[in-house]
Scaffold this motif. Structure first.
Motif, short mmCIF file in Angstrom:
data_model
loop_
_atom_site.label_atom_id
_atom_site.label_comp_id
_atom_site.label_asym_id
_atom_site.label_seq_id
_atom_site.Cartn_x
_atom_site.Cartn_y
_atom_site.Cartn_z
N SER A 328 0.61 -1.19 -0.14
CA SER A 328 0.09 -0.05 0.03
C SER A 328 0.80 1.24 0.02
O SER A 328 1.91 1.50 0.66
CB SER A 328 -0.93 0.02 1.12
OG SER A 328 -1.71 -1.28 1.33
N ASN A 329 0.37 2.22 -0.79
CA ASN A 329 1.16 3.55 -0.89
C ASN A 329 2.18 3.55 -1.79
O ASN A 329 3.22 4.46 -1.84
CB ASN A 329 1.43 4.15 0.43
CG ASN A 329 0.11 4.34 1.45
OD1 ASN A 329 -0.85 4.93 0.72
ND2 ASN A 329 0.14 4.04 2.69
N SER A 358 -3.87 2.46 -2.96
CA SER A 358 -4.36 2.01 -1.66
C SER A 358 -4.20 0.52 -1.36
O SER A 358 -4.37 -0.08 -0.33
CB SER A 358 -5.68 2.46 -1.59
OG SER A 358 -6.66 1.85 -2.36
N ARG A 359 -3.66 -0.34 -2.34
CA ARG A 359 -3.69 -1.65 -2.45
C ARG A 359 -2.24 -2.37 -2.03
O ARG A 359 -1.21 -1.70 -2.42
CB ARG A 359 -4.35 -2.22 -3.62
CG ARG A 359 -5.72 -1.52 -3.91
CD ARG A 359 -6.26 -2.36 -5.19
NE ARG A 359 -7.52 -1.31 -5.46
CZ ARG A 359 -8.22 -1.66 -6.29
NH1 ARG A 359 -8.57 -2.99 -6.79
NH2 ARG A 359 -9.39 -0.85 -6.73
N GLU A 392 -1.77 2.15 10.50
CA GLU A 392 -1.92 2.69 9.01
C GLU A 392 -3.20 2.56 8.74
O GLU A 392 -3.90 1.87 9.11
CB GLU A 392 -0.92 2.16 8.24
CG GLU A 392 0.45 2.54 8.32
CD GLU A 392 1.36 1.67 7.05
OE1 GLU A 392 0.79 1.61 6.00
OE2 GLU A 392 2.61 1.82 7.11
N SER A 394 -4.51 1.33 6.38
CA SER A 394 -4.62 0.28 5.46
C SER A 394 -5.13 -0.81 5.87
O SER A 394 -5.20 -1.22 7.16
CB SER A 394 -3.07 -0.11 4.85
OG SER A 394 -2.20 1.09 4.50
N GLN A 398 -7.70 -7.96 1.92
CA GLN A 398 -7.99 -7.14 0.86
C GLN A 398 -8.70 -8.15 -0.08
O GLN A 398 -8.58 -9.35 -0.46
CB GLN A 398 -7.07 -6.46 0.31
CG GLN A 398 -6.11 -5.37 1.12
CD GLN A 398 -5.33 -4.69 0.64
OE1 GLN A 398 -5.06 -4.47 -0.65
NE2 GLN A 398 -4.22 -3.92 1.25
#
Length: 549
Positions: A328-329, A358-359, A392, A394, A398
Motif C-alpha cells: 500500500s502507498n 491503496s492496495r 496505518e 491500510s 483485501q
C-alpha cells in the motif's frame, strides 16, 4: 501449413493483419468463486505464532499444470509447517495436489502422487526438465528445496539429492528457462534473506505489546541460484560462473522473457525494499542491467516492497513489458519496454498508479480475461502485516483486483463489477492461471493464509474468440519454454514463471476478439527455428510441434 526455418539475427517484425482488430462490444469481466463445490478443499496453514516469524506471512505458492497428460490442468498448493521445527508434523501442513476431473471438479491426489512433501514450503515451479513428456515439479522452501520427477504413472519421485538442487537457504520463488539454449531446461531459484528459527528480534511497540513482522532491513540478503541442467537428471550450480551470484538482494519473485530479442531468455527478479535485478542473457552468462534498463527503482528513484511479477506485452507493440505488485502507498509498478534496451515507468500514464495506490499485492498475471485481444491485469491482494490496521490507514485482508486493458495504454479498475464473490477480503498470496474447464476463458486459483483457497471461474459473457497453444519441442525443450509467438498485433511467449511463488504451465493463450481465423502465426522456437502457421481456426487448443531440424 507452410514452414520456414532459420536462425533470427534481428527482432521479429510484428505481423499485422486486419483480423482481430475489430472486437465485439465490451462485456464486463466476471468471475465467481466455485472452490467450495469443486472438491478443491485446501487451507494454507502458515502456523502463525506470537513471535511473528517472518516466514509465517510469506508462503502460498500455487502451480497449475497437467501432471497426467489428460488435457485437463491440475492444481498444486505449497503449504507451511510447524515452527520452529520446520517439519510437517500434521497432515494439515501437507502440500496438496488436486487432479482435474473435468467440469470444474477436482479430487485430492496427493497421497497417490507422493507429493505431501516436507519442510516449510514456499513456491512451486512446473516444467518437464528431462524432456520425457511429463511435467515435473520443483518446490522451494525455507532452507531446503525439493525436485519431484514425474514418473508418468500418476506418481512423483523425490530426486532432489541426485539432482543436486536441495539448496540450504530461504528460497521464495523459482522458474525454469533454457538459458544456454541446449534443449535442456535450467532452474533459477530466487533467495530471500538469511533467517533461522532462532532469530528473535522484537519489532513493533513494546509499550503497547504490539509485535509485528520485522522489516527486511534487519536481515541480510542473499544471492540467487542458477542450476544448469547437465542431462541425466543432474544439475550444476553455475551461479558464480554466469554472474548471478555476484548480486545480493532480497528476492521475492521472478519473471522471464527475451526483452531485447537476442535469442536468450532474460530474468527479472523483484527485490524487497532493494533495487530490482534484470539479468540480461549474454549467451552463457548474465549482465545485471536493472539500473541501466530503468526497472531497478520506481519513477521516484525509490526501492519499494516489490513482490510478484509478470513479463508480457500489455500494449501489443511486440515487446514484453513488466508488471509488479507492491505494498500500500507504493503502487503496482508497470515498466513499458521501449525496444532500446530500456523501459519507461508507465505506472501513472497507464493509470495503475492511481488505481493501485491503496492496495497491497502479491501474485500478478497479465492475461486476456475477456478475449478482446488485450491483456488485462489480475493482482492477488493483502498486506504483509496482519496488524497494519493498528497504525496505518491500510487493510490487512483485501479483495483481489482486475484491471481492464483499454487498448490505449491505460487500464481501468473493474474489480467492483467482477462479481459479488470477488469483493471478498482475505489474506491472498499465490495465484496461478489456466483454462481449467477448457471453455477458452482464463480462470484463476488463489491461495489464502488460514482460509480456503479460491477458484475463480471466468464467467465473462460475450467474450471474444480465442486460441490456446501448447508446445512440443524437438530440438528445443519439450515444453517449448522460451518460444515466442506473434499473431496479428499480439505477442506472447511460453513461460511458467508467473506471479508470486507460483507457476502457470498452461500454454500460451490469445484472445482474438471477433476474428474466427488467424491468417498467419509466427512461432520462434528457442532453438532458433522459425515456424509459420497459415489459416489457423479460432476457438481451439492447438498442439504446436517444432519442425524436425
Amino acid at each position: 501449413m507452410s514452414i520456414l526455418r532459420g536462425r533470427l539475427a534481428l527482432p521479429l517484425v510484428c505481423l499485422c493483419f486486419a483480423v482481430g482488430q475489430v472486437t465485439p462490444p465490451r462485456s464486463a469481466i466476471r468471475f465467481r468463486n466455485v472452490a467450495a463445490g469443486t472438491g478443491l478443499q485446501f487451507v494454507l496453514e502458515n502456523h502463525p505464532t506470537p513471535r511473528k516469524h517472518l516466514i509465517e506471512t510469506m508462503p502460498g505458492g500455487v502451480a497449475a499444470f497437467d501432471y497426467d497428460n489428460d488435457g485437463l490442468t491440475d492444481i498444486f498448493f505449497t503449504n507451511g509447517a510447524d515452527i520452529p521445527s520446520l517439519e510437517k508434523s500434521d497432515p494439515k501442513y501437507h502440500n496438496r495436489l488436486f487432479r482435474n476431473l473435468g467440469g470444474m471438479k477436482f479430487a485430492d491426489a496427493t497421497g497417490k502422487a507422493r507429493l505431501a512433501g516436507a519442510g516449510y514450503s514456499m513456491a512451486a515451479a512446473a516444467a518437464d526438465y528431462d524432456n520425457d513428456g511429463f511435467v515435473d515439479l520443483f518446490v522451494a522452501g525455507v532452507n531446503r528445496n525439493f525436485l519431484y520427477h514425474n514418473d508418468g504413472d500418476g506418481r512423483f519421485s523425490d530426486v532432489s539429492a541426485q539432482a543436486g538442487v536441495q539448496g540450504g537457504v530461504w528460497a521464495v520463488a523459482a522458474g525454469w528457462l533454457d538459458y544456454d539454449n541446449d534443449g535442456l531446461l535450467d532452474l533459477f531459484v530466487v533467495n530471500y534473506v538469511q533467517w533461522s528459527p532462532t532469530y528473535d528480534r522484537f519489532c513493533g511497540d513494546r509499550k503497547d505489546d504490539l509485535r509485528v513482522y520485522c522489516h527486511p532491513r534487519y536481515l541480510e540478503g542473499l544471492p540467487n541460484t542458477l542450476y544448469r541442467n547437465r542431462g541425466g537428471g543432474v544439475f550444476e550450480d553455475v551461479s558464480r560462473r554466469t554472474g548471478i551470484a555476484a548480486h545480493v538482494g532480497k528476492g521475492m519473485g521472478l519473471a522471464i522473457a527475451d526483452y531485447d530479442a537476442n535469442g536468450g531468455p532474460d530474468v527479472f527478479v523483484t527485490n524487497d525494499t532493494e533495487p530490482n535485478f534484470l539479468f540480461r542473457n549474454r549467451g552463457g552468462s548474465f549482465e545485471e542491467t536493472g539500473l541501466l534498463a530503468g526497472v531497478a527503482f520506481n519513477s521516484n528513484g525509490k526501492a519499494i516492497s516489490n513482490m510478484g511479477a509478470d513479463f508480457r506485452d500489455y500494449d501489443n507493440d511486440g515487446l514484453p513489458d513488466i508488471a509488479v505488485t507492491a505494498l500500500s502507498n507504493e503502487t503496482f509498478p508497470l515498466f513499458r519496454n521501449t525496444g532500446k534496451g530500456v523501459f519507461d515507468d508507465a505506472t501513472y500514464p497507464s493509470r495503475l498508479g492511481k488505481l493501485s495506490l491503496s492496495r497491497a499485492g502479491w501474485s500478478v498475471g497479465l492475461f486476456d480475461f475477456d478475449n478482446d485481444g488485450w491483456k488485462d491485469l489480475f493482482t492477488a491482494n493483502a498486506h504483509v502485516n496482519d496488524r497494519i490496521e493498528r497504525f496505518e490507514a491500510s487493510l490487512y485482508r483485501q479483495a483481489n483486483s482486475i484491471f481492464l486493458n483499454l487498448g490505449d495504454g491505460k487500464f481501468d479498475d473493474v474489480s467492483a463489477s467482477a462479481g459479488p464473490d470477488f469483493r471478498a477480503r482475505r489474506a491472498h498470496r499465490g495465484a496461478a492461471f489456466a483454462d481449467f474447464n477448457n471453455d477458452g476463458r482464463i480462470d484463476i486459483v488463489v491461495s489464502c493464509l488460514g482460509e480456503p483457497a479460491e477458484l475463480w471461474e471466468n464467467t465473462t459473457s460475450s467474450a471474444g474468440n480465442w486460441l490456446l497453444l501448447k508446445f512440443r519441442g524437438t530440438k528445443s525443450n519439450r515444453d517449448g519454454i522460451g518460444a515466442v509467438v506473434r499473431l496479428v498485433r499480439q505477442h506472447n511467449h511460453m513461460t511458467t514463471a508467473v506471479g508470486y511463488a507460483s507457476s502457470s504451465h498452461s500454454g500460451v493463450h490469445f484472445g482474438l476478439g471477433s476474428a474466427t481465423r488467424v491468417p498467419e502465426m509466427e512461432i520462434r522456437w528457442p532453438s532458433g527455428t522459425v515456424q509459420i502457421l497459415k489459416d489457423v481456426s479460432a476457438n481451439q487448443v492447438l498442439a504446436a510441434t517444432e519442425p524436425a531440424p
